[in-house]
Scaffold this motif. Structure first.
Motif, PDB file in Angstrom:
ATOM      1  N   TRP A   1      90.775  80.178 -15.175  1.00 29.41           N
ATOM      2  CA  TRP A   1      91.026  81.713 -14.354  1.00 29.41           C
ATOM      3  C   TRP A   1      89.597  81.608 -14.309  1.00 29.41           C
ATOM      4  CZ3 TRP A   1      94.036  81.097 -11.235  1.00 29.41           C
ATOM      5  CH2 TRP A   1      95.494  80.336 -11.729  1.00 29.41           C
ATOM      6  N   LYS A   2      88.759  81.907 -15.488  1.00 30.29           N
ATOM      7  CA  LYS A   2      87.578  82.644 -15.739  1.00 30.29           C
ATOM      8  C   LYS A   2      86.920  81.853 -14.548  1.00 30.29           C
ATOM      9  CE  LYS A   2      83.602  84.551 -18.764  1.00 30.29           C
ATOM     10  NZ  LYS A   2      82.811  82.909 -18.712  1.00 30.29           N
TER      11      LYS A   2
ATOM     12  N   LYS B   1      93.490  85.563  -8.485  1.00 32.14           N
ATOM     13  CA  LYS B   1      94.067  86.110  -8.058  1.00 32.14           C
ATOM     14  C   LYS B   1      94.546  87.005  -6.698  1.00 32.14           C
ATOM     15  CE  LYS B   1      95.065  84.575 -12.780  1.00 32.14           C
ATOM     16  NZ  LYS B   1      95.854  85.740 -14.330  1.00 32.14           N
ATOM     17  N   ALA B   2      93.576  87.582  -6.925  1.00 30.79           N
ATOM     18  CA  ALA B   2      93.523  88.409  -5.412  1.00 30.79           C
ATOM     19  C   ALA B   2      94.239  87.712  -3.925  1.00 30.79           C
ATOM     20  CB  ALA B   2      92.604  89.319  -6.083  1.00 30.79           C
TER      21      ALA B   2
ATOM     22  N   SER C   1      90.564  87.617 -12.457  1.00 32.71           N
ATOM     23  CA  SER C   1      91.441  88.727 -10.906  1.00 32.71           C
ATOM     24  C   SER C   1      91.183  88.591 -10.084  1.00 32.71           C
ATOM     25  CB  SER C   1      91.269  90.307 -11.646  1.00 32.71           C
ATOM     26  OG  SER C   1      89.882  90.857 -11.813  1.00 32.71           O
ATOM     27  N   LYS C   2      90.173  88.127  -9.631  1.00 32.93           N
ATOM     28  CA  LYS C   2      89.374  88.224  -7.952  1.00 32.93           C
ATOM     29  C   LYS C   2      89.908  87.188  -7.457  1.00 32.93           C
ATOM     30  CE  LYS C   2      85.031  90.525  -8.335  1.00 32.93           C
ATOM     31  NZ  LYS C   2      83.553  90.558  -8.752  1.00 32.93           N
TER      32      LYS C   2
ATOM     33  N   GLU D   1      87.746  81.315 -11.016  1.00 33.45           N
ATOM     34  CA  GLU D   1      87.079  82.550 -10.350  1.00 33.45           C
ATOM     35  C   GLU D   1      85.913  81.938 -10.083  1.00 33.45           C
ATOM     36  OE1 GLU D   1      88.433  86.489  -9.759  1.00 33.45           O
ATOM     37  OE2 GLU D   1      86.352  86.670 -11.771  1.00 33.45           O
TER      38      GLU D   1
ATOM     39  N   VAL E   1      94.316  88.893 -17.411  1.00 32.88           N
ATOM     40  CA  VAL E   1      93.038  89.437 -16.370  1.00 32.88           C
ATOM     41  C   VAL E   1      92.429  88.507 -16.244  1.00 32.88           C
ATOM     42  CG1 VAL E   1      91.599  90.920 -17.314  1.00 32.88           C
ATOM     43  CG2 VAL E   1      94.131  91.425 -18.701  1.00 32.88           C
TER      44      VAL E   1
ATOM     45  N   GLU F   1     105.368  88.199  -8.252  1.00 32.77           N
ATOM     46  CA  GLU F   1     105.188  88.398  -9.062  1.00 32.77           C
ATOM     47  C   GLU F   1     105.956  88.585 -10.434  1.00 32.77           C
ATOM     48  OE1 GLU F   1     101.446  91.082  -9.920  1.00 32.77           O
ATOM     49  OE2 GLU F   1     101.258  90.894  -8.385  1.00 32.77           O
TER      50      GLU F   1
ATOM     51  N   SER G   1      92.280  92.105 -22.621  1.00 31.55           N
ATOM     52  CA  SER G   1      92.928  90.954 -21.779  1.00 31.55           C
ATOM     53  C   SER G   1      94.145  90.773 -22.413  1.00 31.55           C
ATOM     54  CB  SER G   1      91.499  90.553 -22.947  1.00 31.55           C
ATOM     55  OG  SER G   1      92.390  90.082 -24.294  1.00 31.55           O
TER      56      SER G   1
ATOM     57  N   THR H   1     100.037  90.267 -17.958  1.00 28.48           N
ATOM     58  CA  THR H   1     100.300  89.196 -17.919  1.00 28.48           C
ATOM     59  C   THR H   1     100.383  88.986 -16.769  1.00 28.48           C
ATOM     60  OG1 THR H   1     100.159  88.674 -20.692  1.00 28.48           O
ATOM     61  CG2 THR H   1     100.748  87.059 -18.845  1.00 28.48           C
TER      62      THR H   1
END
Length: 194
Positions: free
Chosen positions: A172-173, A64-65, A61-62, A176, A58, A75, A87, A91
């Protein structure tokens, strides 16, 4: 990683401070050690403990998009039960991106870095840098150290295993935040000196 941080990264900091104290006239030493400090500082911040919220499907997410938009939507994922926390609800790994990034990393001859960067036009790109050259002209999003000292204690000469497993600890946080411009370029002044 403790040896990597306390010995290898510290050597770049020590040698950079010495080069600055000597007036910064040796541009080669400044670039190598300054780049080593910048690259490693970014690297540490884009790592988090495996299984943490920051490394979850999660988080980011931006980003990953944006990755899916650039590299496709292959995926692999498994929806988890609805009784779990937000959270843990989904996955996934963007496999096409991981495959492209791994190819770039494993294609580095000798020592260097692999980076996911955001170019000035906003487009994502995978780039590699030799030695300790820092990213310039683009925003570093995720960096992977491909110097032997990054993986030899845990993976010996298994570069491919290191590359495969690095995704378990990517924050990832933070990545991003870099993509969205929410983190400042704390090395702007140092980069200008290199």
């Amino acid at each position: 990683m403790e040896l990597h941080h306390s010995k290898h990264h510290q050597t770049y900091v020590t040698n950079l401070n010495k080069a600055i104290k000597d007036g910064g006239t040796n541009k080669s030493l400044m670039k190598f050690n300054g780049g080593g400090h910048i690259n490693h500082s970014l690297f540490w911040k884009n790592l988090a403990p495996a299984g943490s919220a920051e490394t979850s499907g999660v988080a980011g997410s931006k980003l990953k998009a944006a990755i899916k938009h650039k590299w496709g939507s292959q995926e692999v994922g498994m929806p988890l039960s609805t009784g779990l926390t937000r959270s843990c609800t989904l996955t996934f790994v963007v496999k096409a991106f991981e495959t492209a990034f791994a190819a770039a990393l494993l294609g580095i001859q000798g020592s260097g870095w692999g980076w996911l960067v955001k170019k000035a036009n906003g487009e994502l790109e995978i780039v590699t840098m030799k030695d300790q050259d820092p990213i310039t002209g683009a925003t570093p999003i995720v960096g992977v150290d491909m110097w032997e000292h990054a993986y030899y204690l845990q993976y010996l000469n298994g570069k491919a295993a290191y590359v495969e497993n690095i995704w378990k600890v990517i924050n990832w946080k933070v990545a991003e935040e870099r993509l969205l411009g929410e983190s400042q370029d704390e090395f702007k002044k140092l980069k200008a000196m290199l």
